[in-house]
Scaffold this motif. Structure first.
Motif, PDB file in Angstrom:
ATOM      1  N   MET A 177      47.647  54.258  46.319  1.00 50.85           N
ATOM      2  CA  MET A 177      47.077  53.087  46.576  1.00 50.85           C
ATOM      3  C   MET A 177      47.978  51.748  46.965  1.00 50.85           C
ATOM      4  N   SER A 178      47.956  51.095  47.822  1.00 51.52           N
ATOM      5  CA  SER A 178      48.761  49.700  47.791  1.00 51.52           C
ATOM      6  C   SER A 178      47.971  48.621  48.044  1.00 51.52           C
ATOM      7  N   GLU A 179      48.942  47.401  47.923  1.00 47.40           N
ATOM      8  CA  GLU A 179      48.187  46.154  48.214  1.00 47.40           C
ATOM      9  C   GLU A 179      47.245  46.013  49.321  1.00 47.40           C
ATOM     10  N   SER A 180      47.550  46.824  50.351  1.00 44.94           N
ATOM     11  CA  SER A 180      46.942  46.638  51.580  1.00 44.94           C
ATOM     12  C   SER A 180      45.487  47.529  51.573  1.00 44.94           C
ATOM     13  N   ASP A 181      45.311  48.312  50.370  1.00 45.29           N
ATOM     14  CA  ASP A 181      43.976  49.004  50.237  1.00 45.29           C
ATOM     15  C   ASP A 181      43.097  47.717  49.337  1.00 45.29           C
ATOM     16  N   LEU A 182      43.703  46.712  48.738  1.00 41.76           N
ATOM     17  CA  LEU A 182      42.806  46.228  47.760  1.00 41.76           C
ATOM     18  C   LEU A 182      41.580  45.553  48.305  1.00 41.76           C
ATOM     19  N   PRO A 183      41.715  44.865  49.717  1.00 39.80           N
ATOM     20  CA  PRO A 183      40.399  44.356  50.218  1.00 39.80           C
ATOM     21  C   PRO A 183      39.049  45.239  50.170  1.00 39.80           C
ATOM     22  N   SER A 184      39.593  46.584  49.957  1.00 39.44           N
ATOM     23  CA  SER A 184      38.339  47.699  50.133  1.00 39.44           C
ATOM     24  C   SER A 184      37.669  47.624  48.493  1.00 39.44           C
ATOM     25  N   LEU A 185      38.409  46.921  47.825  1.00 39.40           N
ATOM     26  CA  LEU A 185      37.980  47.014  46.359  1.00 39.40           C
ATOM     27  C   LEU A 185      37.641  45.687  45.722  1.00 39.40           C
ATOM     28  N   TRP A 186      38.471  44.665  46.059  1.00 41.02           N
ATOM     29  CA  TRP A 186      38.517  43.407  45.565  1.00 41.02           C
ATOM     30  C   TRP A 186      37.684  42.461  46.774  1.00 41.02           C
ATOM     31  N   THR A 187      36.732  42.017  46.820  1.00 40.46           N
ATOM     32  CA  THR A 187      36.250  40.988  47.671  1.00 40.46           C
ATOM     33  C   THR A 187      36.814  39.753  48.103  1.00 40.46           C
ATOM     34  N   HIS A 188      37.541  39.394  47.045  1.00 46.73           N
ATOM     35  CA  HIS A 188      38.596  38.102  47.249  1.00 46.73           C
ATOM     36  C   HIS A 188      39.575  38.182  46.137  1.00 46.73           C
ATOM     37  N   GLU A 189      40.658  37.230  46.309  1.00 48.99           N
ATOM     38  CA  GLU A 189      41.231  37.157  45.078  1.00 48.99           C
ATOM     39  C   GLU A 189      40.661  36.983  43.825  1.00 48.99           C
ATOM     40  N   PRO A 190      40.803  37.841  42.783  1.00 44.87           N
ATOM     41  CA  PRO A 190      40.027  37.812  41.728  1.00 44.87           C
ATOM     42  C   PRO A 190      39.633  36.208  41.021  1.00 44.87           C
ATOM     43  N   HIS A 191      40.567  35.415  41.099  1.00 47.52           N
ATOM     44  CA  HIS A 191      40.504  34.144  40.509  1.00 47.52           C
ATOM     45  C   HIS A 191      39.173  33.564  41.061  1.00 47.52           C
ATOM     46  N   ILE A 192      38.990  33.695  42.342  1.00 47.71           N
ATOM     47  CA  ILE A 192      37.981  32.948  42.947  1.00 47.71           C
ATOM     48  C   ILE A 192      36.682  33.482  42.255  1.00 47.71           C
ATOM     49  N   HIS A 193      36.217  34.763  41.784  1.00 49.43           N
ATOM     50  CA  HIS A 193      35.215  34.998  41.054  1.00 49.43           C
ATOM     51  C   HIS A 193      35.271  34.747  39.594  1.00 49.43           C
ATOM     52  N   LEU A 194      36.565  34.691  38.974  1.00 52.93           N
ATOM     53  CA  LEU A 194      36.641  34.411  37.704  1.00 52.93           C
ATOM     54  C   LEU A 194      37.045  33.280  37.117  1.00 52.93           C
ATOM     55  N   GLU A 195      37.290  32.351  37.865  1.00 49.51           N
ATOM     56  CA  GLU A 195      37.487  31.145  37.218  1.00 49.51           C
ATOM     57  C   GLU A 195      36.252  30.487  36.648  1.00 49.51           C
ATOM     58  N   PHE A 196      36.326  29.626  35.638  1.00 47.51           N
ATOM     59  CA  PHE A 196      35.161  28.833  35.130  1.00 47.51           C
ATOM     60  C   PHE A 196      34.964  27.596  36.096  1.00 47.51           C
ATOM     61  N   ARG A 197      33.753  27.645  36.286  1.00 49.51           N
ATOM     62  CA  ARG A 197      33.390  26.160  37.131  1.00 49.51           C
ATOM     63  C   ARG A 197      32.412  25.397  36.119  1.00 49.51           C
ATOM     64  N   HIS A 198      32.794  24.185  36.134  1.00 48.10           N
ATOM     65  CA  HIS A 198      32.102  23.222  35.279  1.00 48.10           C
ATOM     66  C   HIS A 198      30.634  23.203  35.522  1.00 48.10           C
ATOM     67  N   GLY A 199      29.789  23.407  34.777  1.00 46.10           N
ATOM     68  CA  GLY A 199      28.559  23.419  34.836  1.00 46.10           C
ATOM     69  C   GLY A 199      27.896  24.981  34.637  1.00 46.10           C
ATOM     70  N   ASP A 200      28.850  25.772  34.628  1.00 45.97           N
ATOM     71  CA  ASP A 200      28.590  27.404  34.262  1.00 45.97           C
ATOM     72  C   ASP A 200      28.132  27.022  32.928  1.00 45.97           C
ATOM     73  N   LYS A 201      27.333  28.106  32.342  1.00 43.73           N
ATOM     74  CA  LYS A 201      27.051  28.249  30.839  1.00 43.73           C
ATOM     75  C   LYS A 201      27.249  29.474  30.533  1.00 43.73           C
ATOM     76  N   VAL A 202      27.980  29.652  29.091  1.00 36.74           N
ATOM     77  CA  VAL A 202      28.356  30.853  28.435  1.00 36.74           C
ATOM     78  C   VAL A 202      27.048  31.680  28.347  1.00 36.74           C
ATOM     79  N   ALA A 203      26.007  31.075  27.979  1.00 35.55           N
ATOM     80  CA  ALA A 203      24.964  31.775  27.643  1.00 35.55           C
ATOM     81  C   ALA A 203      24.228  32.620  29.022  1.00 35.55           C
ATOM     82  N   ASP A 204      24.699  32.397  30.122  1.00 34.18           N
ATOM     83  CA  ASP A 204      24.575  33.030  31.384  1.00 34.18           C
ATOM     84  C   ASP A 204      25.438  34.005  31.670  1.00 34.18           C
TER      85      ASP A 204
END
Length: 287
Positions: free
Chosen positions: A1-28
């Motif tokens: 599996m190469s980097e060209s295959d990643l779009p089939s597994l990751w919808t975007h660069e991971p940080h887009i989904h993982l980065e904390f956004r102010h207003g997000d709650k730990v409880a959620d």
């Protein structure tokens, strides 16, 4: 599996989904979620192996450049409750790299000497050098987490530390260090299962700490402390990434991608030879 295959597994660069956004709650936080990943557990072993190799190649390139005067470095901060999987990240992700270029530090209870200094003193001593990837298993954030929850110092003391930490991290970034801050969250149910496993396996006794049960009982206080930590210290130059950790295979893949992303962002290439290659080939042939 190469980097060209990643779009089939990751919808975007991971940080887009993982980065904390102010207003997000730990409880959620859904600790069993796999944000941004369209694959499943069956995809993990092959993908982890391939991405570990990609990480190792980039990490060696970073180290090689330091031999030619490049002063840049990376610091991975792993912050989370016991059983969140920090040790697994160190073993199964960072462990894929060349140990010459890795500086690992696990921060436990401060020693008497450390307590005699500012709380950042021991942190500064453990920072990675040029070309290194530093890994903090727990970190300076203990001084606004466990210190806050256990009332180890007055509120006005730990309350001032958020700004001190932000200034400290800005100093690091300005000096050429890239920070990857991973806040690792595991559910209480999953934590209980992992603690129970340690009690059933003699080869895991060494990882069990009776105090972990006491800390579980303080989760509401820790939840407040983590919320404040994310709200006050996730900055544009050193953002927090929220990592769901009930699925170990996912958290390992996610942090691997964050490391690769940071290394690629340095736009590295192999340093050129500082000698005459053809002349050296001739000399070697004649030697």
């Amino acid at each position: 599996m190469s980097e060209s295959d990643l779009p089939s597994l990751w919808t975007h660069e991971p940080h887009i989904h993982l980065e904390f956004r102010h207003g997000d709650k730990v409880a959620d936080i859904d600790t069993s979620a796999t944000p941004g990943f369209k694959g499943n557990k069956a995809d993990a072993p092959a993908l982890q192996a391939e991405r570990n190799q990609r990480f190792a190649d980039l990490q060696e390139m970073l180290y090689a450049n330091s031999r030619s005067g490049d002063h840049r470095s990376i610091l991975l901060v792993l912050q989370g409750m016991d059983t969140a999987g920090k040790g697994g990240i160190v073993k199964h992700v960072v462990g894929a790299g060349n140990p010459q270029g890795i500086r690992y530090t696990s921060f436990g209870r401060p020693t008497e000497e450390e307590l005699s200094h500012d709380f950042l003193w021991r942190i500064r001593k453990a920072l990675p050098g040029a070309g290194q990837i530093g890994v903090f298993d727990r970190s300076h954030y203990e001084d606004v987490l466990i210190v806050r929850v256990h009332n180890l110092v007055p509120p006005d003391v730990w309350g001032a530390r958020y700004d001190e930490i932000n200034a400290f991290e800005k100093e690091l970034v300005d000096s050429g260090m890239t920070l990857i801050k991973a806040a690792m969250f595991v559910s209480l149910d999953e934590q209980k299962e992992r603690l129970a496993e340690r009690l059933e396996r003699p080869d895991k006794y060494w990882k069990y700490n009776p105090g972990d049960i006491d800390e579980r009982l303080k989760w509401p206080l820790y939840q407040e402390a983590y919320q404040a930590l994310l709200d006050k210290t996730s900055t544009d130059y050193a953002p927090w990434h929220v990592i769901p950790c009930d699925r170990k295979w996912y958290s390992r893949l996610a942090i691997t991608e964050l490391l690769i992303e940071a290394l690629k962002g340095l736009d590295l290439s192999w340093p050129p030879a500082d000698f005459d290659v053809e002349a050296e080939k001739k000399r070697l042939a004649e030697a």
